[in-house]
Design a protein around this motif. Structure first.
Motif, PDB file in Angstrom:
ATOM      1  N   ASP A 103      28.703  80.723  81.769  1.00  0.00           N
ATOM      2  CA  ASP A 103      28.545  80.374  83.314  1.00  0.00           C
ATOM      3  C   ASP A 103      27.121  80.662  83.821  1.00  0.00           C
ATOM      4  O   ASP A 103      26.751  80.012  84.516  1.00  0.00           O
ATOM      5  CB  ASP A 103      29.664  81.097  84.183  1.00  0.00           C
ATOM      6  CG  ASP A 103      30.788  80.428  84.211  1.00  0.00           C
ATOM      7  OD1 ASP A 103      31.006  79.251  83.899  1.00  0.00           O
ATOM      8  OD2 ASP A 103      31.962  80.996  84.248  1.00  0.00           O
ATOM      9  N   ARG A 127      25.989  72.360  90.940  1.00  0.00           N
ATOM     10  CA  ARG A 127      27.246  71.112  90.657  1.00  0.00           C
ATOM     11  C   ARG A 127      26.957  70.243  91.461  1.00  0.00           C
ATOM     12  O   ARG A 127      27.459  68.935  91.614  1.00  0.00           O
ATOM     13  CB  ARG A 127      28.640  71.543  90.877  1.00  0.00           C
ATOM     14  CG  ARG A 127      29.055  72.584  89.701  1.00  0.00           C
ATOM     15  CD  ARG A 127      30.510  73.201  89.973  1.00  0.00           C
ATOM     16  NE  ARG A 127      30.865  74.097  88.812  1.00  0.00           N
ATOM     17  CZ  ARG A 127      32.138  74.701  88.737  1.00  0.00           C
ATOM     18  NH1 ARG A 127      32.922  74.297  89.691  1.00  0.00           N
ATOM     19  NH2 ARG A 127      32.220  75.775  87.699  1.00  0.00           N
ATOM     20  N   THR A 182      26.958  72.162  84.367  1.00  0.00           N
ATOM     21  CA  THR A 182      28.072  73.075  84.375  1.00  0.00           C
ATOM     22  C   THR A 182      28.518  73.471  82.921  1.00  0.00           C
ATOM     23  O   THR A 182      28.061  72.572  82.011  1.00  0.00           O
ATOM     24  CB  THR A 182      29.363  72.339  85.086  1.00  0.00           C
ATOM     25  OG1 THR A 182      30.442  73.531  85.256  1.00  0.00           O
ATOM     26  CG2 THR A 182      30.109  71.343  84.269  1.00  0.00           C
ATOM     27  N   ASP A 183      29.315  74.601  82.566  1.00  0.00           N
ATOM     28  CA  ASP A 183      29.703  74.581  81.260  1.00  0.00           C
ATOM     29  C   ASP A 183      31.105  74.002  81.129  1.00  0.00           C
ATOM     30  O   ASP A 183      31.827  73.759  82.185  1.00  0.00           O
ATOM     31  CB  ASP A 183      29.822  76.041  80.989  1.00  0.00           C
ATOM     32  CG  ASP A 183      30.917  76.898  81.652  1.00  0.00           C
ATOM     33  OD1 ASP A 183      30.877  76.701  82.653  1.00  0.00           O
ATOM     34  OD2 ASP A 183      31.683  77.484  80.912  1.00  0.00           O
ATOM     35  N   SER A 218      34.477  74.606  80.409  1.00  0.00           N
ATOM     36  CA  SER A 218      35.665  75.655  80.287  1.00  0.00           C
ATOM     37  C   SER A 218      37.107  75.106  80.218  1.00  0.00           C
ATOM     38  O   SER A 218      37.726  75.521  79.463  1.00  0.00           O
ATOM     39  CB  SER A 218      35.596  76.800  81.384  1.00  0.00           C
ATOM     40  OG  SER A 218      35.538  76.206  82.638  1.00  0.00           O
TER      41      SER A 218
END
Ligand SMILES: Nc1ncnc2c1ncn2[C@@H]1O[C@H](COP(=O)(O)OP(=O)(O)OP(=O)(O)O)[C@@H](O)[C@H]1O
Ligand SMILES: Cc1ncc(C[n+]2csc(CCOP(=O)(O)O)c2C)c(N)n1
Ligand SMILES: [Mg+2]
Ligand SMILES: [Mg+2]
Ligand SMILES: [Mg+2]
Length: 319
Positions: free
Chosen positions: A79, A152, A213-214, A216
């Motif tokens: 993150d 984002r 963003t990652d 997840s």
């Protein structure tokens, strides 16, 4: 190490945990006082927190304590990277039952320490509490090094969407484990120990990423957050994803379309970002789609149609 956490006691456990940490010159004051002191040359700090809960995020018969440590740290450090920052420090909140063998939290700490080492961060503190369900709550900090965070909300129509890291591997590994198997190993290992491409976060920021963003929860779900925050539509092309042959084999064996894992499987912590079309992307980035005008509703489409099944994990959804 013999005995249980209860036999060690709160301060015995803290001693065992902190004894395993290397001394780190970058940290002004590490564990041992009321709080740590972490240098922040940038004068801003990136801060994020994520929880792992036994039964919901990991199972002790699927993952070792060391694996859980690697994963808990990775989930948080990813993150930080996904903001375009370099991870610097991490704090560990730990809930454990008294009858847990003391080796478990100690090996967990080894995993956290080693994952921090990969990302260039240090464990600077934490807390331990007795409780019924093992809970690993981590807070990670990061350094933007004078640059703007990549949020984002900056994706623009005309941008390209690109990803780096693994997609669908953890979900395929989870499918294998939940059916009682332990192989193919590569997928099971991917589920136990994700490998986020940490350095890609700050690198994307330098390349001029407009949003990031990652992954997840799942690619479609996580890109959905970008679509919403940026008020755009994100169009993906299924043909731009390569599904490894072994993943297709697992899909065949368990009756799941492996594209589901690639597009909506979480926990690999790939990094996905949008870039202006003129940016020359290094080979590690795969272009998987483009950003369009929202036209009423921000959404993610695959081959022109809205993705009609769940785009990813929802803690209160049906899984
Ligand atoms: N309990 C909470 N209190 C305040 N903010 C929260 C809370 N839960 C989530 N958020 C915030 O909401 C945003 C989205 O959270 P989310 O957990 O989905 O993001 P993430 O950590 O990137 O994803 P994941 O948890 O799947 O790794 C984050 O900015 C997060 O800090
Ligand atoms: C035992 C077990 N059952 C299911 C899963 C799958 N899973 C749990 S949380 C999550 C999304 C990310 O979590 P978060 O949003 O909290 O970061 C996923 C895909 C697992 N890892 N272990
Ligand atoms: Mg979170
Ligand atoms: Mg995230
Ligand atoms: Mg989530």
């Amino acid at each position: 190490m013999k005995g249980t956490v209860g036999e060690l006691g709160e301060f015995g456990l803290i001693r065992e945990l902190t004894a395993r940490l290397p001394s780190t010159p970058a940290v002004e004051l590490g564990p041992g006082d009321d709080a740590a002191v972490v240098a922040a040359p940038d004068q801003r700090v990136v801060a994020t927190t994520d929880i792992l809960l036994e039964g919901r995020h990991f199972r002790r018969d699927w993952s070792t304590a060391y694996d859980v440590g690697r994963k808990a740290a990775a989930q948080n450090l990813a993150d930080v990277a996904a903001m375009g920052a370099v991870p610097t420090a991490l704090l560990l909140g730990l809930v454990v039952p008294a009858d847990l063998p003391a080796t478990w939290p100690v090996e967990l700490m080894d995993g956290i320490r080693d994952e921090c080492h990969v990302a260039g961060a240090a464990v600077v503190g934490g807390d331990v509490v007795r409780g019924d369900v093992i809970t690993v709550a981590i807070t990670a900090l990061g350094d933007l090094r004078g640059k703007d965070a990549v949020t984002r909300s900056g994706a623009k129509p005309g941008d390209v969407v690109a990803v780096t890291g693994w997609l669908g591997w953890s979900a395929a590994g989870h499918a294998v484990l939940s059916r009682g198997f332990r192989s193919p190993r590569a997928f099971v290992e991917a589920h136990r120990r994700p490998e986020p491409p940490y350095h890609a976060g700050p690198a994307a920021a330098e390349l001029g990423a407009t949003s990031m963003t990652d992954v997840s929860d799942g690619l479609v779900a996580d890109l959905g957050h970008i679509a919403e925050a940026s008020e755009v539509r994100i169009d993906l092309k299924a043909a731009d994803f390569d599904v490894p042959a072994q993943m297709s084999d697992i899909g065949q064996a368990v009756g799941v379309d492996p594209l589901q894992w690639v597009l909506s499987g979480g926990e690999d912590h790939a990094i996905v970002a949008t870039f202006p079309p003129e940016v020359k992307l290094p080979a590690r980035w795969r272009v998987i789609g483009e950003v369009g005008r929202a036209g009423g509703k921000p959404q993610v489409t695959v081959d022109g149609a809205p993705w009609d099944t769940a785009g990813g994990w929802d803690h209160f959804g049906e899984q």
